[in-house]
Scaffold this motif. Structure first.
Motif, PDB file in Angstrom:
ATOM      1  N   GLY A   1      -2.834  -0.444  -6.153  1.00 23.01           N
ATOM      2  CA  GLY A   1      -3.292  -1.329  -5.089  1.00 23.01           C
ATOM      3  C   GLY A   1      -3.782  -2.639  -5.690  1.00 23.01           C
ATOM      4  O   GLY A   1      -4.444  -2.643  -6.721  1.00 23.01           O
TER       5      GLY A   1
ATOM      6  N   THR B   1       0.846  -1.195   0.000  1.00 27.98           N
ATOM      7  CA  THR B   1       0.000   0.000   0.000  1.00 27.98           C
ATOM      8  C   THR B   1       0.881   1.245   0.000  1.00 27.98           C
ATOM      9  O   THR B   1       2.071   1.184   0.305  1.00 27.98           O
ATOM     10  CB  THR B   1      -0.907   0.033   1.240  1.00 27.98           C
ATOM     11  OG1 THR B   1      -0.079   0.115   2.403  1.00 27.98           O
ATOM     12  CG2 THR B   1      -1.792  -1.208   1.308  1.00 27.98           C
ATOM     13  N   ALA B   2       0.272   2.391  -0.333  1.00 28.15           N
ATOM     14  CA  ALA B   2       1.020   3.644  -0.373  1.00 28.15           C
ATOM     15  C   ALA B   2       1.594   3.981   0.998  1.00 28.15           C
ATOM     16  O   ALA B   2       2.752   4.401   1.113  1.00 28.15           O
ATOM     17  CB  ALA B   2       0.123   4.776  -0.869  1.00 28.15           C
TER      18      ALA B   2
ATOM     19  N   PRO C   1      -4.947   4.476  -7.114  1.00 27.10           N
ATOM     20  CA  PRO C   1      -5.233   4.994  -5.776  1.00 27.10           C
ATOM     21  C   PRO C   1      -6.395   5.975  -5.799  1.00 27.10           C
ATOM     22  O   PRO C   1      -6.616   6.674  -6.786  1.00 27.10           O
ATOM     23  CB  PRO C   1      -3.924   5.682  -5.378  1.00 27.10           C
ATOM     24  CG  PRO C   1      -3.216   5.947  -6.651  1.00 27.10           C
ATOM     25  CD  PRO C   1      -3.660   4.904  -7.620  1.00 27.10           C
TER      26      PRO C   1
ATOM     27  N   THR D   1       2.852   5.604 -10.639  1.00 26.15           N
ATOM     28  CA  THR D   1       1.793   5.594  -9.639  1.00 26.15           C
ATOM     29  C   THR D   1       1.722   4.206  -9.010  1.00 26.15           C
ATOM     30  O   THR D   1       1.606   3.207  -9.728  1.00 26.15           O
ATOM     31  CB  THR D   1       0.442   5.926 -10.292  1.00 26.15           C
ATOM     32  OG1 THR D   1       0.548   7.181 -10.951  1.00 26.15           O
ATOM     33  CG2 THR D   1      -0.670   5.970  -9.264  1.00 26.15           C
TER      34      THR D   1
ATOM     35  N   THR E   1      -1.338  10.217  -4.300  1.00 27.75           N
ATOM     36  CA  THR E   1      -0.239   9.611  -3.555  1.00 27.75           C
ATOM     37  C   THR E   1       1.062  10.050  -4.205  1.00 27.75           C
ATOM     38  O   THR E   1       1.106  10.298  -5.413  1.00 27.75           O
ATOM     39  CB  THR E   1      -0.329   8.073  -3.574  1.00 27.75           C
ATOM     40  OG1 THR E   1      -0.289   7.629  -4.929  1.00 27.75           O
ATOM     41  CG2 THR E   1      -1.597   7.576  -2.914  1.00 27.75           C
TER      42      THR E   1
END
Length: 151
Positions: A79, A46-47, A89, A76, A93
């Motif tokens: 997910g 995850t970010a 996302p 980018t 982010t």
């Protein structure tokens, strides 16, 4: 009491040895395939987890590339929804910045496949300024689909 002796003729002994060696080779080959398959499993980073990885630590991330400038790529972070579907996302982010080193190996594709719009899995070590020093790039374009986040 008579002692019973088991007699094995030479042909049977050769077959037993052959089958034992064959079984050993099969076990070794299956183990090798399973280890490689586990290494090639796609990342589910995850970010927030990626942002918190400390310098010097290993990291994996699935990224859609937004720019490729020489050995530096930006993209980018996606997910994971399933093995074949990745989500954009929902919020802004920070981009993932990675540097391709001379030792970077390209799996499931060619270096020419590292282009804007490509979906790739980057693996390596986090360096200064949170730049990923990439040791492996897995080209996922054509194998996975990028989808919008469900609202």
């Amino acid at each position: 009491m008579d002692s019973q002796q088991i007699r094995v003729n030479q042909t049977s002994l050769k077959w037993i040895i052959f089958l034992a060696v064959l079984a050993s080779v099969a076990v070794w080959a299956v183990h090798g395939v399973l280890v490689r398959a586990q290494q090639m499993s796609t990342a589910d980073t995850t970010a927030s987890a990626f942002a918190s990885i400390s310098v010097g630590s290993s990291a994996k991330a699935v990224v859609r590339l937004e720019s490729v400038n020489g050995n530096e790529v930006k993209g980018t972070l996606l997910g994971r929804q399933s093995d074949t579907v990745y989500l954009l996302p929902s919020a802004m982010t920070p981009p993932v910045i990675a540097v391709l080193t001379p030792d970077t190996s390209v799996v499931m594709g060619k270096p020419q496949d590292i282009a804007v719009g490509a979906v790739v899995q980057l693996a390596g070590t986090i360096g200064a300024n949170h730049v990923l020093q990439t040791s492996q790039v897995v080209i996922l374009t054509g194998y996975v689909r990028v989808s919008q986040v469900a609202r």
